[in-house]
Scaffold this motif. Structure first.
Motif, PDB file in Angstrom:
ATOM      1  N   PRO A  86     -63.255 -28.746 -14.802  1.00  0.00           N
ATOM      2  CA  PRO A  86     -63.392 -28.439 -16.231  1.00  0.00           C
ATOM      3  C   PRO A  86     -62.554 -29.389 -17.072  1.00  0.00           C
ATOM      4  O   PRO A  86     -61.634 -30.045 -16.561  1.00  0.00           O
ATOM      5  N   ASP A  87     -62.843 -29.441 -18.372  1.00  0.00           N
ATOM      6  CA  ASP A  87     -62.116 -30.376 -19.230  1.00  0.00           C
ATOM      7  C   ASP A  87     -60.666 -29.972 -19.484  1.00  0.00           C
ATOM      8  O   ASP A  87     -59.905 -30.728 -20.091  1.00  0.00           O
ATOM      9  N   THR A  88     -60.273 -28.786 -19.023  1.00  0.00           N
ATOM     10  CA  THR A  88     -58.874 -28.374 -19.119  1.00  0.00           C
ATOM     11  C   THR A  88     -58.101 -28.666 -17.837  1.00  0.00           C
ATOM     12  O   THR A  88     -56.929 -28.311 -17.727  1.00  0.00           O
ATOM     13  N   GLY A  89     -58.743 -29.299 -16.869  1.00  0.00           N
ATOM     14  CA  GLY A  89     -58.084 -29.602 -15.597  1.00  0.00           C
ATOM     15  C   GLY A  89     -56.987 -30.630 -15.761  1.00  0.00           C
ATOM     16  O   GLY A  89     -56.964 -31.416 -16.725  1.00  0.00           O
ATOM     17  N   ASP A  90     -56.073 -30.644 -14.812  1.00  0.00           N
ATOM     18  CA  ASP A  90     -54.975 -31.608 -14.834  1.00  0.00           C
ATOM     19  C   ASP A  90     -55.532 -33.029 -14.720  1.00  0.00           C
ATOM     20  O   ASP A  90     -56.316 -33.322 -13.810  1.00  0.00           O
ATOM     21  N   PRO A  91     -55.132 -33.927 -15.626  1.00  0.00           N
ATOM     22  CA  PRO A  91     -55.617 -35.321 -15.545  1.00  0.00           C
ATOM     23  C   PRO A  91     -55.269 -36.019 -14.236  1.00  0.00           C
ATOM     24  O   PRO A  91     -55.842 -37.061 -13.924  1.00  0.00           O
ATOM     25  N   ALA A  92     -54.343 -35.461 -13.451  1.00  0.00           N
ATOM     26  CA  ALA A  92     -53.994 -36.072 -12.168  1.00  0.00           C
ATOM     27  C   ALA A  92     -55.225 -36.191 -11.269  1.00  0.00           C
ATOM     28  O   ALA A  92     -55.335 -37.146 -10.492  1.00  0.00           O
ATOM     29  N   TYR A  93     -56.168 -35.250 -11.383  1.00  0.00           N
ATOM     30  CA  TYR A  93     -57.360 -35.299 -10.538  1.00  0.00           C
ATOM     31  C   TYR A  93     -58.324 -36.387 -11.014  1.00  0.00           C
ATOM     32  O   TYR A  93     -59.044 -36.982 -10.201  1.00  0.00           O
ATOM     33  N   ALA A 104     -65.901 -38.666 -11.334  1.00  0.00           N
ATOM     34  CA  ALA A 104     -65.439 -37.396 -11.887  1.00  0.00           C
ATOM     35  C   ALA A 104     -66.478 -36.858 -12.868  1.00  0.00           C
ATOM     36  O   ALA A 104     -66.879 -37.547 -13.806  1.00  0.00           O
ATOM     37  N   VAL A 105     -66.911 -35.631 -12.639  1.00  0.00           N
ATOM     38  CA  VAL A 105     -67.839 -34.953 -13.541  1.00  0.00           C
ATOM     39  C   VAL A 105     -67.047 -33.882 -14.283  1.00  0.00           C
ATOM     40  O   VAL A 105     -66.626 -32.879 -13.690  1.00  0.00           O
ATOM     41  N   VAL A 106     -66.802 -34.098 -15.578  1.00  0.00           N
ATOM     42  CA  VAL A 106     -65.979 -33.194 -16.377  1.00  0.00           C
ATOM     43  C   VAL A 106     -66.892 -32.231 -17.135  1.00  0.00           C
ATOM     44  O   VAL A 106     -67.763 -32.651 -17.899  1.00  0.00           O
ATOM     45  N   VAL A 107     -66.678 -30.938 -16.923  1.00  0.00           N
ATOM     46  CA  VAL A 107     -67.533 -29.898 -17.491  1.00  0.00           C
ATOM     47  C   VAL A 107     -66.814 -29.211 -18.646  1.00  0.00           C
ATOM     48  O   VAL A 107     -65.656 -28.783 -18.495  1.00  0.00           O
ATOM     49  N   PRO A 108     -67.455 -29.078 -19.815  1.00  0.00           N
ATOM     50  CA  PRO A 108     -66.803 -28.396 -20.951  1.00  0.00           C
ATOM     51  C   PRO A 108     -66.473 -26.939 -20.625  1.00  0.00           C
ATOM     52  O   PRO A 108     -67.205 -26.267 -19.897  1.00  0.00           O
ATOM     53  N   THR A 109     -65.374 -26.467 -21.182  1.00  0.00           N
ATOM     54  CA  THR A 109     -64.973 -25.065 -21.006  1.00  0.00           C
ATOM     55  C   THR A 109     -65.607 -24.206 -22.103  1.00  0.00           C
ATOM     56  O   THR A 109     -66.204 -24.708 -23.053  1.00  0.00           O
ATOM     57  N   ASP A 110     -65.440 -22.887 -21.970  1.00  0.00           N
ATOM     58  CA  ASP A 110     -66.020 -21.976 -22.956  1.00  0.00           C
ATOM     59  C   ASP A 110     -65.060 -21.775 -24.130  1.00  0.00           C
ATOM     60  O   ASP A 110     -64.019 -22.439 -24.230  1.00  0.00           O
ATOM     61  N   GLY A 111     -65.395 -20.846 -25.016  1.00  0.00           N
ATOM     62  CA  GLY A 111     -64.584 -20.612 -26.204  1.00  0.00           C
ATOM     63  C   GLY A 111     -63.193 -20.100 -25.902  1.00  0.00           C
ATOM     64  O   GLY A 111     -62.282 -20.204 -26.740  1.00  0.00           O
ATOM     65  N   ALA A 112     -62.984 -19.536 -24.709  1.00  0.00           N
ATOM     66  CA  ALA A 112     -61.667 -19.056 -24.302  1.00  0.00           C
ATOM     67  C   ALA A 112     -60.926 -20.092 -23.465  1.00  0.00           C
ATOM     68  O   ALA A 112     -59.898 -19.787 -22.863  1.00  0.00           O
ATOM     69  N   ALA A 113     -61.446 -21.327 -23.436  1.00  0.00           N
ATOM     70  CA  ALA A 113     -60.839 -22.453 -22.701  1.00  0.00           C
ATOM     71  C   ALA A 113     -60.830 -22.228 -21.198  1.00  0.00           C
ATOM     72  O   ALA A 113     -59.967 -22.751 -20.500  1.00  0.00           O
ATOM     73  N   ARG A 114     -61.790 -21.474 -20.691  1.00  0.00           N
ATOM     74  CA  ARG A 114     -61.930 -21.268 -19.250  1.00  0.00           C
ATOM     75  C   ARG A 114     -63.150 -22.029 -18.722  1.00  0.00           C
ATOM     76  O   ARG A 114     -64.125 -22.238 -19.447  1.00  0.00           O
ATOM     77  N   ALA A 115     -63.070 -22.411 -17.464  1.00  0.00           N
ATOM     78  CA  ALA A 115     -64.202 -23.090 -16.834  1.00  0.00           C
ATOM     79  C   ALA A 115     -65.424 -22.180 -16.865  1.00  0.00           C
ATOM     80  O   ALA A 115     -65.326 -20.971 -16.656  1.00  0.00           O
ATOM     81  N   GLN A 116     -66.591 -22.769 -17.126  1.00  0.00           N
ATOM     82  CA  GLN A 116     -67.830 -22.007 -17.195  1.00  0.00           C
ATOM     83  C   GLN A 116     -68.528 -22.023 -15.839  1.00  0.00           C
ATOM     84  O   GLN A 116     -68.761 -23.086 -15.257  1.00  0.00           O
ATOM     85  N   VAL A 117     -68.873 -20.846 -15.365  1.00  0.00           N
ATOM     86  CA  VAL A 117     -69.431 -20.723 -14.024  1.00  0.00           C
ATOM     87  C   VAL A 117     -70.757 -21.472 -13.897  1.00  0.00           C
ATOM     88  O   VAL A 117     -70.937 -22.297 -12.987  1.00  0.00           O
ATOM     89  N   GLY A 118     -71.694 -21.203 -14.805  1.00  0.00           N
ATOM     90  CA  GLY A 118     -73.007 -21.831 -14.717  1.00  0.00           C
ATOM     91  C   GLY A 118     -72.952 -23.356 -14.770  1.00  0.00           C
ATOM     92  O   GLY A 118     -73.478 -24.032 -13.870  1.00  0.00           O
ATOM     93  N   PRO A 314     -53.588 -32.956 -28.590  1.00  0.00           N
ATOM     94  CA  PRO A 314     -54.636 -33.288 -29.564  1.00  0.00           C
ATOM     95  C   PRO A 314     -55.885 -32.451 -29.366  1.00  0.00           C
ATOM     96  O   PRO A 314     -56.094 -31.846 -28.315  1.00  0.00           O
ATOM     97  N   SER A 315     -56.693 -32.400 -30.390  1.00  0.00           N
ATOM     98  CA  SER A 315     -57.926 -31.629 -30.339  1.00  0.00           C
ATOM     99  C   SER A 315     -58.871 -32.206 -29.291  1.00  0.00           C
ATOM    100  O   SER A 315     -58.843 -33.399 -28.995  1.00  0.00           O
ATOM    101  N   TRP A 316     -59.692 -31.365 -28.690  1.00  0.00           N
ATOM    102  CA  TRP A 316     -60.707 -31.827 -27.734  1.00  0.00           C
ATOM    103  C   TRP A 316     -61.830 -30.798 -27.672  1.00  0.00           C
ATOM    104  O   TRP A 316     -61.629 -29.620 -27.968  1.00  0.00           O
ATOM    105  N   SER A 317     -63.019 -31.272 -27.356  1.00  0.00           N
ATOM    106  CA  SER A 317     -64.215 -30.433 -27.205  1.00  0.00           C
ATOM    107  C   SER A 317     -64.442 -29.539 -28.422  1.00  0.00           C
ATOM    108  O   SER A 317     -64.883 -28.394 -28.284  1.00  0.00           O
ATOM    109  N   GLY A 318     -64.135 -30.041 -29.597  1.00  0.00           N
ATOM    110  CA  GLY A 318     -64.374 -29.284 -30.804  1.00  0.00           C
ATOM    111  C   GLY A 318     -63.291 -28.279 -31.145  1.00  0.00           C
ATOM    112  O   GLY A 318     -63.342 -27.639 -32.197  1.00  0.00           O
ATOM    113  N   GLY A 319     -62.304 -28.102 -30.270  1.00  0.00           N
ATOM    114  CA  GLY A 319     -61.217 -27.174 -30.536  1.00  0.00           C
ATOM    115  C   GLY A 319     -60.107 -27.828 -31.339  1.00  0.00           C
ATOM    116  O   GLY A 319     -60.034 -29.055 -31.438  1.00  0.00           O
TER     117      GLY A 319
END
Length: 429
Positions: A86-93, A104-118, A314-319
């Protein structure tokens, strides 16, 4: 994933080699007695299954590099191995993937900043060698839905790695203290490895743990580390001595103090005008966003000046941009004082007002190519902000500059600034 030897001493001779499939394979890496005890303590804390193993690493970047390498080596025939996070993952990966030739495939998180299952499940395909989630995330301190993502990863035969460095020990201790929370560790389906910090010592010890000792490639089993040669772990004995001195009871006591302090400080945010929780804290991270003329970059700077180190994100993914505060064991001893610091910092930030980035800087940023950015370009920007390279990091003006830049340019700006800070000083020049 990887396997480690159960030897009680660190080998001192040359590495043995066995031949498998017509090629030489590295021998198992032995662990020192202190390292074995550190790993055992962490596995017990997590209620890890029998047969689980692990090793001490030199830090988060080292652990990320090792787990990505092990995942890539487990499927050597892939022509385009990929990693999903997810886009909130540690940049170390991301750094590990780039260094090892893994996409690396970075997946956007949901409105609560959690990884989205689907979306995470959809991103996993036949080329995916590893999926990564956080418990909790380093940026906002929330726990990804590990159980559901692990179930999807298992169905697709993708190993799932949990990054728990940002407070996994608090989650584990919280469970033992009766706190109800999501399943996130080895009890979740699909979790094959986990990285965890043990903080009750001088400098946290980072441990890379795996569910079971199994070969990671079609050759002789070897450890998750990069080297197959015998190794030692500097400081492991001292680290184990400190961890053992506290014991499980000491860790539970410390965790209880931290979690209570987080609750007190989260409650202290509510009455402050212009400051809001970006997410309900689940471990030891408080993330705040601001409004009503309270600038997040100024707030972070004021908090640091008043004695509570803060990071502007800084802001990211519209947040919105956020302020990251860590409540560690030391901070947990004085939550009332920290609440007072937060109140004074908010008042100072509101009085100072938002940071104003010069128009010429705003106009220059879109014209900069991240791939061609030079240290000279960064010097021009810093001069326009009246900043010196060695004092720029962490200042409100520099963080506001980063917020205006698109993500690729942010990374390039930080890299070139680091180049400036690393320039050697030559005598007589």
């Amino acid at each position: 994933m990887a396997t480690t030897s159960s030897s009680s001493t660190t080998s001192t001779g040359p590495a043995d080699e066995t031949v498998h499939g017509g090629r030489a394979a590295p021998a198992r890496v032995s662990l020192s007695e202190p390292e074995r005890r550190l790993v055992g303590f962490a596995l017990d804390l997590l209620d890890a299954p029998e047969g689980a193993a692990g090793e001490v690493t030199s830090g988060g970047d080292d652990a990320a590099l090792r787990v990505v390498l092990a995942a890539r080596e487990a499927r050597p025939g892939l022509h385009a191995p990929s990693l999903v996070l997810p886009d909130t993952g540690d940049p170390a990966y991301l750094r590990a993937a780039r260094a090892l030739g893994v996409r690396a495939v970075v997946v956007p998180t949901d409105g609560a900043a959690r990884a989205q299952v689907g979306p995470m499940a959809h991103a996993m395909d036949e080329q995916t060698v590893l999926a990564v989630v956080s418990a909790p995330s380093p940026a906002l301190g929330v726990v990804d839905p590990v159980t559901w993502i692990g179930t999807a990863a298992s169905a697709k035969r993708v190993p799932l790695h949990v990054d728990a460095r940002a407070g996994g020990w608090l989650l584990a201790c919280g469970e033992r203290l009766g706190r109800v929370g999501p399943t996130w560790g080895f009890a979740a389906p699909g979790v094959t490895s986990l990285v965890l910090d043990l903080p009750l010592q001088h400098g946290a010890t980072t441990l890379l743990l795996q569910r079971s000792a199994v070969p990671v490639a079609p050759c002789a089993p070897h450890g998750p580390g990069l080297a197959s040669a015998p190794r030692t772990v500097p400081g492991a004995a001292a680290a184990w001595a400190e961890v053992a001195a506290h014991g499980l009871d000491g860790h539970l006591l410390a965790a209880g103090s931290v979690l209570r302090a987080v609750e007190l400080l989260a409650a202290a945010v509510d009455p402050l005008a212009g400051v809001h929780l970006a997410a309900e804290p689940e471990a030891g991270v408080l993330a705040l966003w601001t409004s009503e003329g309270c600038d997040p970059f100024t707030l972070a700077e004021q908090l640091t000046l008043l004695g509570w180190y803060a990071e502007a994100q800084p802001s990211w993914s519209g947040g919105p941009a956020t302020v990251r505060l860590v409540v560690d064991v030391a901070a947990a001893t004085e939550p009332e004082r920290l609440a007072g610091i937060l109140e004074r910092a908010v008042a100072a930030a509101r009085a100072q007002g938002p940071i104003s980035v010069p128009t010429r800087v705003r106009e220059l940023l879109p014209r900069l190519d991240p791939a061609r950015l030079t240290t000279g370009d960064v010097t021009v920007l810093l001069d326009a902000l009246a900043l010196e390279p060695h004092t720029a990091p962490g200042t409100a003006r520099f963080e506001a500059l980063l917020d205006l830049a698109e993500p690729a340019l942010r990374a390039a700006l930080l890299a070139r600034l680091e180049d400036l800070l690393r320039q050697p000083v030559r005598a007589g020049r």
